[in-house]
Design a protein around this motif. Structure first.
Motif, PDB file in Angstrom:
ATOM      1  N   GLY B  68       0.552  -1.106   0.370  1.00  0.00           N
ATOM      2  CA  GLY B  68      -0.061   0.166  -0.120  1.00  0.00           C
ATOM      3  C   GLY B  68       0.770   1.381   0.330  1.00  0.00           C
ATOM      4  N   MET B  71       0.126   3.823  -2.282  1.00  0.00           N
ATOM      5  CA  MET B  71      -1.197   4.959  -1.900  1.00  0.00           C
ATOM      6  C   MET B  71      -1.367   6.367  -0.953  1.00  0.00           C
ATOM      7  SD  MET B  71      -4.538   3.492   0.057  1.00  0.00           S
ATOM      8  CE  MET B  71      -3.106   3.784   1.575  1.00  0.00           C
ATOM      9  N   THR B 156      -3.095  -4.885   1.809  1.00  0.00           N
ATOM     10  CA  THR B 156      -2.886  -3.889   1.408  1.00  0.00           C
ATOM     11  C   THR B 156      -2.817  -3.379   0.258  1.00  0.00           C
ATOM     12  OG1 THR B 156      -0.368  -4.581   1.511  1.00  0.00           O
ATOM     13  CG2 THR B 156      -1.541  -3.300   3.612  1.00  0.00           C
ATOM     14  N   THR B 160      -4.892  -0.573  -1.175  1.00  0.00           N
ATOM     15  CA  THR B 160      -5.310   0.674  -2.804  1.00  0.00           C
ATOM     16  C   THR B 160      -5.747   0.374  -3.704  1.00  0.00           C
ATOM     17  OG1 THR B 160      -2.349  -0.376  -1.668  1.00  0.00           O
ATOM     18  CG2 THR B 160      -2.234   0.664  -4.241  1.00  0.00           C
ATOM     19  N   MET B 278      -1.660   4.863  -8.453  1.00  0.00           N
ATOM     20  CA  MET B 278      -2.234   4.740  -7.105  1.00  0.00           C
ATOM     21  C   MET B 278      -2.354   2.750  -6.990  1.00  0.00           C
ATOM     22  SD  MET B 278      -5.159   6.262  -5.094  1.00  0.00           S
ATOM     23  CE  MET B 278      -4.912   7.796  -3.759  1.00  0.00           C
ATOM     24  N   PRO B 280      -1.779  -1.025  -7.568  1.00  0.00           N
ATOM     25  CA  PRO B 280      -1.144  -2.133  -6.117  1.00  0.00           C
ATOM     26  C   PRO B 280       0.189  -2.091  -6.845  1.00  0.00           C
ATOM     27  CG  PRO B 280      -2.690  -2.856  -5.942  1.00  0.00           C
ATOM     28  CD  PRO B 280      -2.814  -1.691  -7.428  1.00  0.00           C
ATOM     29  N   SER B 283       3.292  -0.133  -5.978  1.00  0.00           N
ATOM     30  CA  SER B 283       3.570  -0.214  -4.832  1.00  0.00           C
ATOM     31  C   SER B 283       4.957  -1.714  -5.161  1.00  0.00           C
ATOM     32  CB  SER B 283       2.554  -0.983  -4.128  1.00  0.00           C
ATOM     33  OG  SER B 283       1.938   0.048  -3.444  1.00  0.00           O
TER      34      SER B 283
END
Lengths: 597, 446
Positions: B68, B71, B156, B160, B278, B280, B283
């Motif tokens: 996350g 995010m 998470t 996100t 944003m 995933p 991330s």
């Protein structure tokens, strides 16, 4: 559950067959000079051999008496002869002329072929379709002004319209008839009531009968007589057709301004009944959509439930395995058609096609299913041997490595099949739908539900009734102990992973029938699948089943309530996070005494 | 007893690098030695480095793989972006006081939650506060339920994903698909001007150095030890009476704030932010930087973020089609063969070299007299009695690299606390010790 759907499917199929046969017999020619109920033939038994509709039309054309013309045309009511419909349409629209030849014979003609420089075209006899001989035996050519146009008066035109409408009503094809009736209902033309009433007792399909009744009632609302309107309102209250709402609303308003309380009340009652019906239909539709989206989730997640739930491997490339299955279905489809040309990395690869006939092409999906499973299982096997094998003890890192792999695979799809979606056609037997009391059941959705249950059953039997399944469960419960007992855990891992990947491929084959097939197909299902497995709990398939259906239901009903798909999805995710507060390990867990899992 | 947070050489290198980053590069830019574009690109990399540090603080030091972080990074960007959007004023294409996208969606007055963002300090406060609150709420729920490991990653990731879905909606009044773009002014100055960009670069440099120093101090403190203990054996931490959840929660919130500050600086330098940042995948990309650089170290993520992004800038131009394949392949290979990343590479080579050396020695020693139990007198490199005698695997290069990694994540090579117990072969310093202890009784008796 599956048996009920099976029975429904069978019922629907038999119904469809019956409709088709009965519809075939409907093509008859019924003479209904004066629409008297007693003269009407009974459904099923055709009383007269069909006279030649073309001859009747020509007779009407030759007649000089407008009343006789109208009666003759009207006599074609109930005939589904496309020939007659074509002729009547041409007549009405002014494409039919008269010609008097040298012997003084008068016959109807039409123009044919291309116009030449001065606008002359070939003239063709209407009765036998032969060119009219002109001067010197040459085919006659004329301009439109040289011939006499076949006139129609308003009464005749109305008769013609009734016949053509009726023709659509007696079409062989069930869906065509249905569409025609619905179209007429929306038109609300009182002139068509006659044709509809004629057709009503002849119609073999219950569903279409009902639609005809709706069309009649809706058209009756446009008639001036108050009593008929009242009766029509009652009829609509009984039938509760959704399209009637607008008319009923305006009728209720009009009646109120006119001070006709009884009519206004009848219209309002009918409206209320329809609204209740809509609520019920929506609820049923939501349940069905929930079931079907739950099944989609289940199909997408079942492979993951095996690889993640049973083996503890986080396979972020699971979505790409789904895409492998979908692309396999695409390739199979192309091979059954005219083949496929791919250009990966600047090379050009042509896969020849069978150019299969229509019937065989419809069967392509049956071949695609096992092939999708096989291809995805092989890809999974390769992934297991090269990457995951080294990472069994490092689950977080298997997540990362497989994510890297998913990037590679996605880009490969993009390079091989192009960045845009490819077109996978549904076979005919998957692309229809059937409507029960206003609730539409798409066949592909019903099929997906049935298929999800079938997959679950097969997986369950595989895990619980086969020797290999026993080994899998043993390894899941206690890897070391299983190894000590002589189970070749490496081999079990390998085959289990391949099996889970194959299930993902199967999912891909089915999802190709429902959604788009593109390089990022898998991404859209990945997170949902993971959530499904997490909520369901690790190690038990039943958990995945229950969680898939509950998430699907929750998703669809929230969408229905909030009218906002994204907000519904977000709420579902939040609900899942909250749910895990109470059951951190999901719905069903395998009991385990070890401290760290 | 306690190891110093910064040794003298470490401090020297750190100081030099900070001066290079904060003073030399901007000055060189001002005099035209470094183009504005390059400085801007490097500023972007430094923001990414902060994101990578935040991932590392969670993953490398606490064992929580959060998907996350992108995010939080984007949230920070959005918070600062709101201020920048309002600063556009009437310079937008609709010449309205409202941001363009609001005019476009038919708004006539500013939504009330946008009002306070006219103030720079409020927006800065929100950069810190909003991600912290989100992290606090989510972390509280997650850690209270003892969600960890893979489950934490999946959750998470879902978080996100849902945040991205939310920000894609126009109803949120945060710009929908297009997000924020077209910034004009910051403190009344033209934001695209070289001067402002230079100052933003300096700010990014300072933020990064400060983050590094703080995280280094934190991970070397007692807090850091418990943090790493949570990563290694959480149950034992719990049994020792520590509230592991509280430690995890603190680290989670902290890293959210670090990522968010990075995001705010990123937006000002890149000039746009949208919900795509944003997803995933972003991330996971940050996790790649961290893994490539070397997790469980603080230098690693910085090196990883800069090197992977530099490679990306080059490869997306040179091989646009193949870039994703390269990234994916790099990642698979790093996970399989370089669990310590670039930073751990020298140690890995040294270890492999020693293993090969030991193997050769053993071969050489065995062939002439096979019953002799190792020679005592000779060199230091022959190792302790156990290590060279029972190699668990054939010392080929590949297996030597992939096999010795234990189940738990490897620790900081510079920090003997983290890996002393788990990995004896990697610590040359630990090897003389058993010898000395066994030899100790002799000198002590006289």
């Amino acid at each position: 559950m599956p048996s009920r759907f099976l029975i429904r499917t069978l019922l629907a199929l038999t119904l469809a067959c019956f409709t088709k046969q009965a519809g075939g017999q409907q093509g008859g020619h019924v003479i209904v000079g004066e629409p008297e109920p007693t003269e009407l033939p009974q459904p099923g038994g055709m009383i007269q051999p069909p006279a030649n509709a073309r001859e009747v039309v020509i007779e009407a054309l030759m007649s000089t008496d407008p009343a006789e013309q109208a009666a003759l045309v009207r006599s074609l009511l109930g005939s589904g002869d496309p020939d007659a419909v074509g002729l009547l349409t041409a007549w009405r629209e002014g494409y039919i002329y008269y010609h008097d030849d040298f012997e003084g014979d008068r016959f109807p003609v039409r123009f044919d072929g291309e116009a030449d420089g001065v606008g002359r075209r070939n003239v063709v006899r209407l009765d036998n379709g032969e060119p009219v001989p002109g001067v010197g035996g040459q085919p006659m050519r004329a301009t439109e002004n040289q011939l006499e146009l076949a006139f129609t008066d308003s009464r005749l035109r109305q008769a013609m319209r009734s016949v053509t409408d009726m023709a659509a009503l007696v079409a062989d094809n069930h869906n065509r008839r249905l569409a025609a009736v619905r179209g007429i209902a929306l038109e609300q033309n009182p002139d068509k009531i006659e044709a509809l009433e004629l057709r009503l007792p002849l119609e073999p399909s219950r569903q279409i009968q009902r639609e005809i009744e709706v069309a009649i009632a809706m058209s009756q609302l446009r008639l001036p007589e108050r009593e008929i309107k009242l009766a029509a309102c009652r009829e609509l209250e009984r039938l509760t057709p959704i399209p009637a709402r607008d008319t009923l609303r305006s009728l209720a308003r009009e009646a109120e301004t006119d001070g006709d309380d009884e009519l206004a009340a009848a219209a309002t009652d009918a409206l209320a009944a329809i609204e209740r019906h809509i609520t019920r239909v929506n609820a049923a539709g939501t349940v069905f959509r929930g079931l079907s989206s739950g099944s989609i989730l289940l199909i997408a997640a079942i492979g993951l439930a095996i690889t993640f739930g049973l083996m503890g491997v986080i396979n972020m490339a699971h979505g790409e395995l789904i895409a492998v299955g979908a692309y396999t279905a695409y390739i199979v489809q192309c091979v059954f058609q005219s083949g496929l040309r791919l250009s990966p990395f600047g090379y050009s690869v042509a896969i020849p096609g069978f150019n299969a006939s229509e019937g065989w092409f419809q069967a392509y999906f049956l071949f695609a299913i096992p092939l999708s499973f096989l291809v995805a299982a092989l890809v999974g096997l390769a992934i297991e041997r090269t990457i995951i094998r080294h990472l069994y003890r490092r689950p977080l890192e298997s997540l990362l490595a497989t994510w890297g792999l998913s990037l590679v695979l996605q880009q490969l799809f993009r390079l091989v099949f192009g960045a845009s979606n490819v077109q996978v056609e549904s076979p005919v037997w998957l692309s229809g739908n059937w409507t029960v009391y206003g609730v539409m059941f798409g066949w592909n959705r019903v099929f997906v539900i049935g298929f999800a249950l079938l997959i679950i059953l097969v997986t369950y039997l595989f895990l619980n009734r086969t020797r290999f399944g026993l080994l899998v469960r043993a390894v899941v419960q206690n890897r070391q102990m299983a190894a000590c007992m002589g189970v070749r855990t490496e081999r079990v891992n390998m085959i289990t992973f391949a099996f889970g990947s194959g299930l993902a491929g199967l999912a891909g084959a089915f999802l190709s029938q429902i959604g788009n097939v593109g390089p990022s197909l898998g991404q859209s299902y990945l997170i949902d699948s993971f959530m499904t497995v997490v909520v369901g709990g690790v190690g038990k398939l039943i958990g995945t089943v229950i969680s898939a259906f509950s998430i699907g239901m929750a998703d669809q009903s929230l969408q229905q309530i909030l009218l906002n798909p994204v907000l519904g999805k977000i709420l579902v995710l939040l609900a899942i996070i909250l749910f895990l507060q109470f059951r951190p390990k999901g719905l069903f867990t395998t009991q385990n005494r070890s401290l760290e899992e | 007893m306690k190891e110093k947070t910064f040794s003298r050489t470490h401090l020297l290198i750190l100081g030099l690098l900070s001066i290079l980053l904060i003073v030399v590069l901007p000055v060189a830019n001002a005099h035209g030695y470094i183009s504005n574009f390059q400085l801007n690109t490097w500023g972007k990399y430094l923001c990414y480095a902060m994101l990578a540090i935040s991932v590392d603080l969670l993953w490398g030091y606490t064992g929580l793989l959060s998907l996350g972080q992108a995010m939080f990074f984007t949230l920070g960007g959005y918070m600062f972006g709101m201020h920048l959007m309002l600063m556009i004023g009437r310079l937008g294409s609709y010449q309205s006081d409202l941001p363009d996208f609001m005019v476009f969606s038919g708004l006539t007055t500013l939504p009330s939650f946008w009002q306070p963002f006219y103030s720079f300090s409020f927006s800065m406060l929100m950069v810190v506060l909003l991600p912290a609150l989100v992290a606090l709420a989510f972390g509280f729920l997650a850690f209270r339920a003892r969600i960890k490991g893979v489950y934490f990653s999946i959750l998470t990731q879902a978080l996100t994903y849902s945040a991205a879905l939310l920000f894609f909606r126009n109803e949120l009044m945060m710009g929908g698909d297009n997000g924020f773009t077209g910034f004009r002014r910051l403190f009344g100055a033209e934001i695209r001007s070289p001067e402002v960009q230079r100052w933003l670069f300096v700010a990014t440099g300072i933020a990064l150095v400060a983050t590094y120093v703080f995280c280094r101090w934190l991970t070397r403190s007692k807090f850091g030890l418990i943090q790493q203990a949570v990563r290694d054996i959480e149950a034992r931490v719990l049994f020792s009476g520590y509230s592991a959840a509280a430690f995890k929660l603190f680290v989670f919130v902290l890293s959210a704030v670090i990522a968010s500050i990075g995001g705010a600086l990123y937006v000002a330098q890149v000039g746009s932010i949208n919900p795509n940042a944003m997803t995933p995948d972003k991330s996971l990309e940050a996790v790649v930087w961290c893994a490539v650089g070397g997790r469980g170290t603080l230098v690693g993520p910085i090196i990883g973020a800069v090197s992977v992004n530099a490679a990306k800038s080059w490869a997306t131009q040179a091989y646009p089609d193949l870039w994703l394949i390269m990234l994916g392949a790099i990642f698979v290979l790093v996970v399989l063969f370089m669990p310590r990343g670039l930073v751990g590479l020298p140690a890995q080579f040294a270890w492999a070299g020693r293993r090969i050396n030991a193997f050769i020695q053993e071969r050489r020693g065995r062939r002439p007299n096979s019953d002799d139990d190792g020679n005592d007198g000779g060199d230091d490199d022959s190792g302790g009695p156990g290590t060279s005698r029972q190699p668990p695997d054939p010392p080929t290069e590949a297996s030597a690299m992939s096999d010795p990694v234990p189940a738990d994540p490897p620790g900081d090579p510079a920090n003997p606390h983290a890996r002393g117990q788990t990995e004896p072969p990697l610590t040359p310093a630990a090897q003389p010790q058993p010898r000395r202890t066994s030899a100790d009784p002799d000198p002590s008796t006289p």
